[in-house]
Design a protein around this motif. Structure first.
Motif, PDB file in Angstrom:
ATOM      1  N   ALA A 116       0.790  -1.180  -0.080  1.00  0.00           N
ATOM      2  CA  ALA A 116       0.060   0.096   0.026  1.00  0.00           C
ATOM      3  C   ALA A 116       0.750   1.167  -0.031  1.00  0.00           C
ATOM      4  O   ALA A 116       0.830   2.141  -0.875  1.00  0.00           O
ATOM      5  N   VAL A 117       1.771   1.322   0.855  1.00  0.00           N
ATOM      6  CA  VAL A 117       2.884   2.315   1.024  1.00  0.00           C
ATOM      7  C   VAL A 117       3.657   2.727  -0.595  1.00  0.00           C
ATOM      8  O   VAL A 117       3.523   4.040  -0.736  1.00  0.00           O
ATOM      9  N   ILE A 118       3.961   1.631  -1.128  1.00  0.00           N
ATOM     10  CA  ILE A 118       4.611   1.858  -2.323  1.00  0.00           C
ATOM     11  C   ILE A 118       3.620   2.260  -3.483  1.00  0.00           C
ATOM     12  O   ILE A 118       3.753   3.309  -4.249  1.00  0.00           O
ATOM     13  N   ALA A 119       2.516   1.731  -3.320  1.00  0.00           N
ATOM     14  CA  ALA A 119       1.381   2.009  -4.482  1.00  0.00           C
ATOM     15  C   ALA A 119       1.243   3.484  -4.132  1.00  0.00           C
ATOM     16  O   ALA A 119       0.932   4.247  -5.311  1.00  0.00           O
ATOM     17  N   GLN A 120       1.021   3.873  -2.745  1.00  0.00           N
ATOM     18  CA  GLN A 120       0.670   5.412  -2.761  1.00  0.00           C
ATOM     19  C   GLN A 120       1.862   6.231  -3.044  1.00  0.00           C
ATOM     20  O   GLN A 120       1.497   7.304  -3.586  1.00  0.00           O
ATOM     21  N   GLU A 121       3.078   5.864  -2.771  1.00  0.00           N
ATOM     22  CA  GLU A 121       4.296   6.835  -2.646  1.00  0.00           C
ATOM     23  C   GLU A 121       5.033   6.805  -4.046  1.00  0.00           C
ATOM     24  O   GLU A 121       5.797   7.572  -4.176  1.00  0.00           O
ATOM     25  N   ALA A 122       4.898   5.673  -4.725  1.00  0.00           N
ATOM     26  CA  ALA A 122       5.661   5.391  -5.552  1.00  0.00           C
ATOM     27  C   ALA A 122       5.641   6.724  -6.713  1.00  0.00           C
ATOM     28  O   ALA A 122       4.741   7.405  -6.814  1.00  0.00           O
ATOM     29  N   PRO A 123       6.997   7.215  -7.310  1.00  0.00           N
ATOM     30  CA  PRO A 123       8.144   6.472  -7.134  1.00  0.00           C
ATOM     31  C   PRO A 123       8.749   6.938  -5.888  1.00  0.00           C
ATOM     32  O   PRO A 123       8.621   8.289  -5.508  1.00  0.00           O
ATOM     33  N   VAL A 124       9.579   5.930  -5.149  1.00  0.00           N
ATOM     34  CA  VAL A 124      10.085   6.588  -3.942  1.00  0.00           C
ATOM     35  C   VAL A 124      11.391   6.905  -3.682  1.00  0.00           C
ATOM     36  O   VAL A 124      11.850   7.440  -2.726  1.00  0.00           O
ATOM     37  N   LYS A 125      12.306   6.707  -5.110  1.00  0.00           N
ATOM     38  CA  LYS A 125      13.392   6.937  -4.932  1.00  0.00           C
ATOM     39  C   LYS A 125      13.808   8.438  -4.473  1.00  0.00           C
ATOM     40  O   LYS A 125      14.818   8.565  -3.598  1.00  0.00           O
ATOM     41  N   ALA A 126      13.302   9.251  -5.292  1.00  0.00           N
ATOM     42  CA  ALA A 126      13.703  10.659  -4.941  1.00  0.00           C
ATOM     43  C   ALA A 126      13.277  10.928  -3.328  1.00  0.00           C
ATOM     44  O   ALA A 126      13.966  11.729  -2.611  1.00  0.00           O
ATOM     45  N   LYS A 127      12.054  10.520  -2.932  1.00  0.00           N
ATOM     46  CA  LYS A 127      11.724  10.639  -1.435  1.00  0.00           C
ATOM     47  C   LYS A 127      12.501  10.097  -0.351  1.00  0.00           C
ATOM     48  O   LYS A 127      13.103  10.702   0.626  1.00  0.00           O
ATOM     49  N   MET A 128      13.115   8.826  -0.904  1.00  0.00           N
ATOM     50  CA  MET A 128      14.170   8.363   0.133  1.00  0.00           C
ATOM     51  C   MET A 128      15.400   9.092   0.035  1.00  0.00           C
ATOM     52  O   MET A 128      16.120   9.218   1.058  1.00  0.00           O
ATOM     53  N   ILE A 129      16.064   9.615  -1.017  1.00  0.00           N
ATOM     54  CA  ILE A 129      17.083  10.323  -1.161  1.00  0.00           C
ATOM     55  C   ILE A 129      16.906  11.609  -0.585  1.00  0.00           C
ATOM     56  O   ILE A 129      17.986  12.138   0.238  1.00  0.00           O
ATOM     57  N   LYS A 130      15.611  12.341  -0.584  1.00  0.00           N
ATOM     58  CA  LYS A 130      15.444  13.451   0.262  1.00  0.00           C
ATOM     59  C   LYS A 130      15.663  13.181   1.622  1.00  0.00           C
ATOM     60  O   LYS A 130      16.233  13.890   2.444  1.00  0.00           O
ATOM     61  N   ALA A 131      15.202  11.860   2.393  1.00  0.00           N
ATOM     62  CA  ALA A 131      15.381  11.849   3.768  1.00  0.00           C
ATOM     63  C   ALA A 131      16.811  11.675   4.259  1.00  0.00           C
ATOM     64  O   ALA A 131      17.053  12.127   5.181  1.00  0.00           O
ATOM     65  N   ASP A 132      17.601  10.843   3.068  1.00  0.00           N
ATOM     66  CA  ASP A 132      18.985  10.875   3.286  1.00  0.00           C
ATOM     67  C   ASP A 132      19.721  10.665   2.031  1.00  0.00           C
ATOM     68  O   ASP A 132      19.563   9.850   1.452  1.00  0.00           O
TER      69      ASP A 132
END
Ligand SMILES: Nc1ncnc2c1ncn2[C@@H]1O[C@H](COP(=O)(O)OP(=O)(O)OP(=O)(O)O)[C@@H](O)[C@H]1O
Ligand SMILES: [Mg+2]
Lengths: 363, 466, 357
Positions: free
Chosen positions: B178-194
């Protein structure tokens, strides 16, 4: 150092030697002993009488507390053991366990910086001398007791010392082997002409091997004489008792006439004996060898009543224990010859001995 | 005469050999039964724990369990190029599932990656913090992810969690989807986190960590890096430590062994020649170090050896040292050597003494009577027979010395540390038990190797322990 | 109906049982444990009747890890350093703590605002603030060192230096002495050049360092004249001064602030009682009371006004002795546990290699 070398002095001399280990008791008391070159002298005595101590002082492992020890006229008190040139055979042989037999024998030659070929030659000769030629490559642990003994002997002789000391070298062997080795040692001694000081507490060993025997007791020499003298002419009651079998009777010397002592025994009867070591009016111990007592026999002064208590058959002779003059341990040896008297236990008979076979000694 | 080729039989007709085997079997079985309790005890309390501990040095499957999706993915990955969206999703899935099951799972994985590359801990923690704020529809209402995770651990009154692990895992998988469906693409968000998520080296580290049976820790124990492509590179000069410490351990142990031998041999000899009474008294003095606590001993050493201590005061009094330039006898290698020699000396003296006691004085006397000087008699006759004791004592001291760590830690300063101090550090401080196990394994192999050499040179059966 | 009553009584007895269960509290020993016994254990035992078993340890997570992994947890609550609290939580060795159990401050401030920021963690609650400072013997130093740079200046201030044998604190102090502003320390240390710079600074005194490991060592080293200056835990120096009248002086410049926290090992046998003890002991009054036994600062702001005088020397005010007092805080460095969680492995390895060089 200048010492007047006494020419008639022996090869080894103990001159008023005393020894104490702890400063309280003397283990060796006023020892005087002359040993001639080439002599086989045995120190015989009960355990703890100071024999080993004397040997160790001679070898240099103990120092005399008082007195001199001289070797070839030179005092050796200050010479360290390794310069004394004395061969030694120890009771447990002390063969070096980490060396082969050959290396053991080569050791004394090596420390004398002898060349290898000469060394090998001598080792071989020494091994052949004790018929152990093939065993040069073995370790001591791979030898039997008798073989080890022979190696120890040849090791003590290989560097040709003039004096060899042996401390109960046969103590660990069985009777048969011991007797054979006694002869071998005796023959070697005769062949090589070395002086041997031998320690044992086995009297038959001492008697068979020695030129002279020194009987030790409590740090003193009780008698120093040839084996036959020792047996036949003991000078005191200790020696008489210690050497061979002996019958003891004790009493009071009432008179001495031309070497014959009149002795009143404790049960009142009177006997005459050879006055060896006694004084009129003092107590004395009479010593009679069992084989010098005859059953019945010609009536003489020393004939007396005896009661047979026990008979032991020993093949060539019969041991007969009787009560003589109240001594129930009196032993008579009856030769198992044709027509000997047959005795029974409980029987009463007569026994007798010659006055010269009965020695009146110290009490 | 019986035929010699026929088997010999006993009175009841069974072949002698069989009968002998039976008899031997019985006595062997009895012998085994006698040692069985001890054997069981040793296996249970010593061998199994050691084997279990040592396997940690080459086998570590925790990461595979903590981040299974990533582990499967990186197994086939060539370790090159930019991290892809797919990789990011795999990591996010593992983290969400992990947090759902137990909130410490992703951080445990982070600790493992961090051992390969510094910074992984904060990389994962920052992502956890960032995703925690994301909202998701769960059980019919919009919730923060962090609250969802916390509620997973709700317990009933008796302290049992309401959902068991498999239930939570199932929820986690759904939640991750569900999280991935909702947030994809996640790459940029994860890089933003760190931003470290974009760095390929962390992914390579995960590839290394994902191998269960791997030489990574052994390589580290020998100052090598085991890289994601299966190659070994020596570490940077300024991070190489273990090999140096292994050598130093060897050096210190050898010096201590020799020092113990030189100091202990004469004492053992003296003991063996004295009367029982005085030798017992001396033996008590020899054993004294065993009876004082380590703390007392250490304090004593410090009082003796420190710059303002007794020894240095004496040196100054006798003019051997200037008052303002005293010797450094403690907090360095010298201190370690002195203290360890002192503590290990009895282990040398006792076997030596027990061997020397059995060497009769007649050997040396015999040698001297044959003309050997004191020295020759000692060297050629006495010494060879004491070798058994030297072997036992030296081996004992050496092996004990190799594993010493308390004493070097207390008085060793910076250059008196040994490899065991490193093992202790990883056991107690860094909690990197895998590396500690790998170091222990190297040490064990090292000791066994020395043992083997000893056996070849001296012979193990040549040793007498008492 | 009957069943419910039965269950209720069972629950009641089980609660009674947990309330009176003995709890095992593990801490660092010495004066520090004594301060906790006086300020926490005694009042807690008086209030609840719970028997408290006090045990000592030498820090680190090794024992907790062994107990948790063996499934036989005998420790109920443990006093640990910040880095261990974080690492223990990361590795799942500790129970999570619900911050709602913490009472509000004596002045009514909610716990979340009362505690110094960052001292209520997932698995740990801070009780004290301590610091690594450096100290010297005033009778032996002709001119008094004032700054951390003086500590690293062995020509201006000759003599040996005592340092803890670990990377933590030493690297920070080295950078501070090298002129890095306290606020930038960890940013600089994050870069390879920064690490090199710190080690280069340590290199300048390496030959003069006596390394210590246990907290009891530095005062002893100072007293024996083995070192001219040494880093130390501020409480240890305070104790040497206050109760043994040692002529030591603390220099607060570039002090490294750190926290000690209560943690509860995962699977602790008396978890509920331990939680209760944790909440009790970190209340405003208890933390303030502890500060009169040892010079470590309370983790709650509301405790500061209540800090009194030294318990055994009533004329000695504890306020200025606290690492958290305003004067001492001017150049303080707060230990960055996240930095150390990330870089501890590598920096310790490098530190050990540097030591062995
Ligand atoms: N090293 C020693 N220290 C103290 N006393 C000793 C020592 N050696 C021997 N003795 C004592 O000296 C006395 C004589 O001992 P020695 O060894 O000379 O006797 P021995 O005649 O050789 O006896 P054995 O036939 O039993 O060998 C003994 O009482 C013994 O206890
Ligand atoms: Mg003797």
């Amino acid at each position: 150092m200048l010492t007047a070398t006494n020419t008639d002095e022996g090869f080894v001399v103990f001159d008023r030697v005393q020894k104490s280990y702890d400063g309280n008791a003397l283990v060796v008391k006023d020892l005087n002993l002359d040993i001639a070159k080439g002599e086989f002298l045995t120190m015989l005595g009960p355990s703890g009488s100071g024999k080993t101590t004397c040997l160790m002082m001679l070898a240099g492992f103990e120092t005399a507390t008082h007195g001199d020890i001289r070797l070839g006229g030179q005092p050796i008190n200050n010479i360290p053991p390794h310069k004394r040139g004395i061969g030694m055979v120890f009771q447990n042989y002390a063969l070096f366990p980490h060396m082969t037999v050959g290396e053991n024998l080569a050791f004394p030659l090596e420390v004398r910086k002898m060349g290898k070929s000469e060394r090998d030659e001598k080792v071989k000769r020494a091994l052949d001398m004790v018929q152990m030629g093939e065993f040069a490559g073995r370790r001591p642990a791979q030898l039997s007791g008798g073989q080890q003994q022979r190696i120890a002997l040849s090791r003590a002789l290989v560097f040709e010392p003039q004096l060899v000391l042996m401390d109960e070298p046969l103590g660990a062997l069985d009777k048969q082997l011991r007797e054979r080795m006694q002869y071998e040692i005796k023959h070697l001694h005769e062949r090589l002409g070395v002086t041997v000081v031998y320690v044992t507490h086995d009297q038959s060993e001492a008697l068979t091997m020695s030129d002279r025997v020194a009987v030790f007791e409590d740090g003193r020499i009780q008698q120093l004489s040839s084996p036959d003298d020792l047996y036949e002419r003991p000078e005191n009651s200790f020696v008489a008792q210690f050497i061979g079998e002996n019958n003891k009777l004790s009493g009071m010397v009432t008179g001495i006439k031309s070497g014959v002592a009149e002795v009143t025994l404790d049960n009142g009867s009177k006997v005459s004996a050879l006055a060896v070591n006694c004084e009129q009016g003092s107590r004395s111990t009479l010593s009679i060898r069992p084989e010098r007592v005859t059953l019945g026999g010609p009536k003489n002064k020393n004939t007396t009543e005896a009661e047979v208590l026990e008979l032991i058959y020993l093949g060539d002779h019969i041991r007969c224990r009787m009560n003589v003059h109240g001594n129930e341990e009196f032993v008579v040896k009856v030769a198992n010859s044709a027509g000997h008297t047959h005795l029974k236990a409980g029987e009463k008979t007569k026994v007798s001995w010659l006055a010269e076979d009965c020695r009146a000694l110290d009490a | 005469m019986t035929d010699t080729s026929a088997p010999i039989v006993t009175a009841d007709g069974t072949p002698l050999k069989k009968k002998l085997d039976q008899a031997m079997f019985r006595s062997r079985r009895n012998a085994f039964l006698l040692v069985a309790p001890l054997l069981a005890f040793i296996i249970a309390s010593f061998i199994i724990p050691i084997v279990v501990l040592l396997t940690q040095g080459v086998y570590d499957s925790s990461f595979r369990k903590q981040m299974p999706t990533v582990a499967t993915f990186v197994a086939d990955w060539d370790g090159q190029g930019e991290p892809s969206e797919e990789m990011m999703q795999a990591a996010l899935t593992d983290i969400v599932v992990g947090l759902t099951i137990d909130r410490s799972i992703p951080t445990k994985a982070a600790v493992r990656i961090n051992r390969e590359v510094s910074g992984a801990t904060s990389m994962i923690k920052k992502l956890i913090r960032a995703t925690g704020k994301w909202k998701i529809e769960y059980e019919g209402k919009e919730q923060r992810l962090s609250d969802v995770f916390r509620n997973m651990e709700d317990e009933d009154d008796s302290g049992v969690t309401l959902l068991d692990e498999s239930e939570r895992r199932a929820i986690g998988v759904t939640l991750a989807k569900a999280v991935i469906a909702q947030e994809a693409p996640v790459k940029a968000k994860m890089i933003k986190a760190d931003k470290k998520w974009a760095d390929i080296k962390y992914w390579q580290a995960m590839k290394v960590a994902s191998k269960a049976a791997s030489p990574a820790y052994l390589a580290a124990a020998l100052d090598y890096n085991y890289s994601h492509d299966g190659e070994f590179q020596q570490r940077d000069e300024d991070r190489r430590i273990h090999v140096k410490l292994f050598w130093r351990t060897l050096e210190i142990s050898l010096i201590v062994t020799l020092a113990c031998l030189f100091l202990g041999y004469p004492i053992a000899y003296l003991l063996s020649t004295l009367s029982v009474r005085s030798s017992n008294l001396l033996l008590i003095l020899v054993l004294l170090p065993f009876w004082t606590s380590l703390l007392v001993r250490t304090t004593a050493w410090i009082a003796m050896l420190q710059a303002q201590g007794v020894m240095n005061d004496l040196f100054v009094v006798f003019g051997l040292a200037a008052d303002d330039d005293r010797f450094s006898l403690i907090y360095n290698k010298t201190g370690t050597l002195i203290a360890m020699t002192h503590i290990l000396l009895p282990f040398m003296i006792l076997p030596l003494y027990s061997v020397m006691k059995t060497i009769p004085p007649s050997y040396v006397r015999a040698a001297k009577s044959m003309g050997a000087t004191n020295w020759t008699a000692f060297w050629r006759v006495y010494f060879p027979q004491s070798v058994a004791g030297i072997g036992a004592g030296a081996l004992l001291v050496f092996i004990l010395a190799i594993g010493y760590y308390i004493t070097p830690a207390l008085v060793g300063g910076q250059d008196g540390q040994m490899i065991s101090n490193m093992i202790d550090f990883h056991m107690r401080k860094s909690l990197n038990w895998n590396l500690a196990a790998a170091l222990g394994m190297v040490l064990l192999v090292f000791v066994l190797f020395l043992f083997w050499i000893y056996d070849r040179v001296v012979g193990i059966d040549n040793m007498k322990l008492g | 109906m009957k069943l419910k009553a039965l269950l209720l009584t069972a629950a009641a007895t089980s609660i009674a049982a947990t309330a009176s269960a003995d709890i095992t509290v593990v801490s660092w020993g010495g004066a520090y444990t004594k301060s906790q016994v006086e300020a926490y254990h005694k009042p807690y035992a008086a209030k609840t009747g719970t028997k408290i078993i006090s045990e000592d340890y030498n820090g680190g997570l090794a024992e907790i890890k062994s107990q948790v992994e063996a499934g036989n947890v005998t420790w109920d609550i443990v006093d640990v350093e910040m880095s261990d609290a974080v690492a223990g939580c990361d590795q799942g060795l500790l129970e999570r703590i619900d911050p709602s159990i913490l009472p509000a401050g004596a002045d009514g401030t909610a716990a979340a605002d009362d505690f110094i920021p960052g001292t209520i963690l997932d698995c740990a609650v801070a009780n004290i603030v301590w610091s690594t400072v450096f100290a010297y013997d005033s009778t032996k130093m002709a001119n008094a060192p004032k700054t951390i740079a003086d500590f690293f200046d062995t020509s201006g201030f000759p003599g040996k230096r005592g340092l803890r044998k670990s990377a933590k604190a030493n690297l920070e102090m080295a950078l501070a002495a090298d002129g890095v502003a306290t606020a930038d320390i960890y940013d600089v240390l994050e870069t390879p050049e920064g690490v090199d710079r710190a080690f280069a600074k340590l290199d300048t005194i390496k030959g003069d360092v006596v390394w210590w490991e246990a907290g009891a060592q530095p005062p002893q080293l100072l007293a024996d004249g083995e070192v001219a200056m040494t880093t130390a835990y501020n409480g240890r120096i305070f104790n040497a001064v206050a109760s043994e009248d040692k002529p030591f002086e603390i220099v607060w410049d570039a002090q490294i602030l750190d926290f000690d926290l209560w943690v509860i090992p995962k699977g602790a046998k008396n978890k509920d009682a331990a939680m209760d003890f944790l909440a009790f002991s970190t209340a405003t009054e208890q933390l303030a009371a502890q500060a009169s036994w040892i010079s470590y600062g309370p983790a709650r702001k509301s405790s500061a006004p209540l800090v009194g005088n030294y318990a055994t020397k009533p004329d000695l005010a504890m306020g200025p002795q606290m690492p958290t007092s305003a004067d001492n805080m001017a150049t303080a460095i707060v230990n960055d546990f996240e930095f150390w969680a990330d870089n501890g492995d590598e920096l310790n390895e490098r530190f050990n290699a540097w030591l062995a060089k």
